[in-house]
Structure formats: C-alpha cells, structure tokens
Design a protein around this motif. Structure first.
Motif, PDB file in Angstrom:
ATOM      1  N   THR A  68       0.817  -1.211   0.000  1.00  0.00           N
ATOM      2  CA  THR A  68       0.000   0.000   0.000  1.00  0.00           C
ATOM      3  C   THR A  68       0.854   1.265   0.000  1.00  0.00           C
ATOM      4  O   THR A  68       0.434   2.302  -0.490  1.00  0.00           O
ATOM      5  N   HIS A  69       2.041   1.182   0.602  1.00  0.00           N
ATOM      6  CA  HIS A  69       2.921   2.332   0.732  1.00  0.00           C
ATOM      7  C   HIS A  69       4.334   1.922   0.310  1.00  0.00           C
ATOM      8  O   HIS A  69       4.772   0.804   0.607  1.00  0.00           O
ATOM      9  N   CYS A  70       5.008   2.816  -0.348  1.00  0.00           N
ATOM     10  CA  CYS A  70       6.352   2.514  -0.856  1.00  0.00           C
ATOM     11  C   CYS A  70       7.273   3.693  -0.562  1.00  0.00           C
ATOM     12  O   CYS A  70       6.922   4.851  -0.825  1.00  0.00           O
ATOM     13  N   LEU A  71       8.433   3.405   0.004  1.00  0.00           N
ATOM     14  CA  LEU A  71       9.448   4.431   0.237  1.00  0.00           C
ATOM     15  C   LEU A  71      10.673   4.097  -0.608  1.00  0.00           C
ATOM     16  O   LEU A  71      11.177   2.967  -0.564  1.00  0.00           O
ATOM     17  N   VAL A  72      11.166   5.093  -1.341  1.00  0.00           N
ATOM     18  CA  VAL A  72      12.322   4.903  -2.208  1.00  0.00           C
ATOM     19  C   VAL A  72      13.476   5.726  -1.650  1.00  0.00           C
ATOM     20  O   VAL A  72      13.424   6.952  -1.609  1.00  0.00           O
ATOM     21  N   SER A  73      14.530   5.027  -1.233  1.00  0.00           N
ATOM     22  CA  SER A  73      15.686   5.673  -0.620  1.00  0.00           C
ATOM     23  C   SER A  73      16.966   5.207  -1.298  1.00  0.00           C
ATOM     24  O   SER A  73      17.952   4.900  -0.650  1.00  0.00           O
ATOM     25  N   ILE A  74      16.931   5.140  -2.624  1.00  0.00           N
ATOM     26  CA  ILE A  74      18.086   4.746  -3.421  1.00  0.00           C
ATOM     27  C   ILE A  74      18.332   5.840  -4.453  1.00  0.00           C
ATOM     28  O   ILE A  74      17.415   6.245  -5.173  1.00  0.00           O
TER      29      ILE A  74
END
Length: 292
Positions: A68-74
C-alpha cells in the motif's frame, strides 16, 4: 487504476538504510507490515531479525502484491533510477498502492548564492547527481499518476543523527573546518525525516514536493565549533576551501549555496521538527555519543 485496499497497511522500502530506518520502525510499531529490499546476505538476516520481510533486489524478484505504501531511498545512477529500471513494470501493476515517498535532495535547486529557496524556486542543478535527481522525481511522479497513487517528493538537506554527526566527527578526529565565505548548508535529523514521512503517508494529500531542512541554515564551520565547545576541546584548525585537500565529492558540496525553506511541510503536514537547529540537536547527540 481501481484500488483494492488490504485491511493492514504494507510498507515496501527500497533502500532500507540510515535515513529509512526510523520510518520503518514507526510503521512496525503501528502494526503495519513492512518489507524491504536487500542485496547483501547479511542485510537479509538483519531485516528478518527486526521483523521486516526481506525482498531481494533483483530484476527477477517478486514484489509483495499487497503493498500500500512505498518508500524509495536509493539514489539514481547515470543509467537511470535503479528501482524503476528493475521493478517499474511490477510497480505499475500494484493494485493496492496508494502512496509513494521518494527521498530526493535539495541539490536539485543548484546554486542560489545563499538566497532562500522553496518548492516553487527554479531548479538549476549544476551537479550531475542533482540533474539525475530531477529526472527521477519526474519519473516517480509519472508512475504515481499511472497507477493512481500519491507521490510525495522529499528534498532533503544534509542528513545527520546518531553515529553520523559533528560530535562524532570531532570525537573521531575526522572533523574539518573548511572556510568558504558566505557558504551555508541546511541539515536535517533523520528522526525529523521519519516524522514528515509518517505524516505524509497518512495525509491523503495528492502528489506534492516538500523540502525537509532545519530552521537554521549555517556555515559548516559553525557546527564543528559548537560541537567542539560541547566536548571541551579545541576545534580543528581553519583552512580555506582553496587550500583544503578535499576529494572531488567533498569539494562539490561547496559548489552550490542556498537557504532552504521548510514552511510548506509545516503548513501542509503539520510537521514540527524536533531538532529545529543544530544547537538543540548537538546537545542531545553529545549524550548519545558519549553516554553522558
């Protein structure tokens, strides 16, 4: 795309490193499912030990279908955004996805000669990594539009926190006091990043851009001097930028100069940084780093 919402929120993190860690912990404590990518076998074991489901970062890996939720830390690379390159097609088929947080950088603004910038300011990065960030921001926003998910871009100032701060640098003998007249930097504690992410993920706001920086952009040498005073030691000797033996990467940080406003995050997210300036943060970090 019609969304079919699972009862339990499921956070998927691409790049579960230093900046993402407090946000993942907050999600776990709130009863969310959390998955995160890994490349090193030891990282896979660490994720499992913290109650996080590991997902191999590989083009053949399957993403959780109930995300449901996505965090992109790249960070993006010269060949493009590595997450979109590996998982773009899969992400476009995520029927439950409703929020994407993308960790960008204030270097997308480029040099404004020390003037204040906000989210409406001209983006004119002089550094290649800033140019790549802008392209990635656009690509993630487009993906969100395609799948009907809100994409929140977070332009981060210099990140610090436990183990990565001026107190630690002075203690380890690695602090530098490099002087470039008029130069200021913004900074942001990783816990304040997590708080902004948490608020945004549940805000229901449409796609948007937020600066995350503290309230006191300052010359870098001021922070080192303050840390040295707290530790009761002499600061490292001052050296001009021209005479400093900096790596190309280190020198590149001085190529752009700006003061970054955080007012939009405060107004729209109700975000109130716990560490609004380095003075308050260093006092707490002194206790954390020295056990005092």
């Amino acid at each position: 795309m019609e969304h079919k919402m699972p009862e339990q929120p499921h956070l998927l993190v691409f790049g579960p490193g230093y900046s993402a860690e407090p946000f993942m912990q907050r999600a776990l404590e709130s009863g969310w499912k959390v998955s995160a990518t890994w490349r090193r076998p030891e990282a896979k074991a660490e994720l499992r030990a913290h109650g996080i489901t590991p997902v191999e970062f590989d083009t053949g890996a399957n993403l959780p279908g109930d995300t449901t939720h996505c965090l992109v830390s790249i960070a993006p690379r010269p060949e493009g955004d590595p997450v979109l390159n590996a998982f773009g097609l899969q992400l476009r088929s995520q029927r439950a996805l409703r929020w994407v947080g993308y960790l960008s950088s204030t270097n997308v603004y480029g040099d404004h000669e020390g003037a204040w910038v906000d989210e409406t300011s001209l983006t004119q990065p002089s550094l290649d990594r800033g140019k790549r960030r802008l392209l990635a921001e656009d690509a993630w926003t487009e993906l969100g539009f395609a799948v009907g998910a809100a994409v929140h871009i977070f332009r981060l100032a210099g990140i610090y926190g436990p183990g990565k701060n001026a107190i630690r640098s002075v203690l380890d003998g690695k602090a530098r006091r490099v002087i470039k007249p008029g130069q200021v930097f913004g900074r942001i504690h990783r816990d304040d990043i997590a708080d902004a992410l948490w608020r945004a993920a549940q805000s229901g706001l449409p796609s948007n851009v937020f600066n995350l920086a503290d309230d006191l952009p300052s010359p870098p040498q001021d922070v080192i001097e303050a840390a040295s005073r707290l530790l009761g030691v002499d600061p490292p000797p001052a050296v001009s930028l021209d005479d400093a033996d900096l790596s190309p990467m280190g020198r590149s940080f001085y190529a752009e100069n700006k003061r970054v406003s955080n007012q939009k995050a405060k107004d729209l997210l109700g975000w109130d940084p716990a560490w609004p300036d380095y003075h308050q943060a260093l006092a707490k970090l002194l206790k954390e780093e020295t056990g005092g």
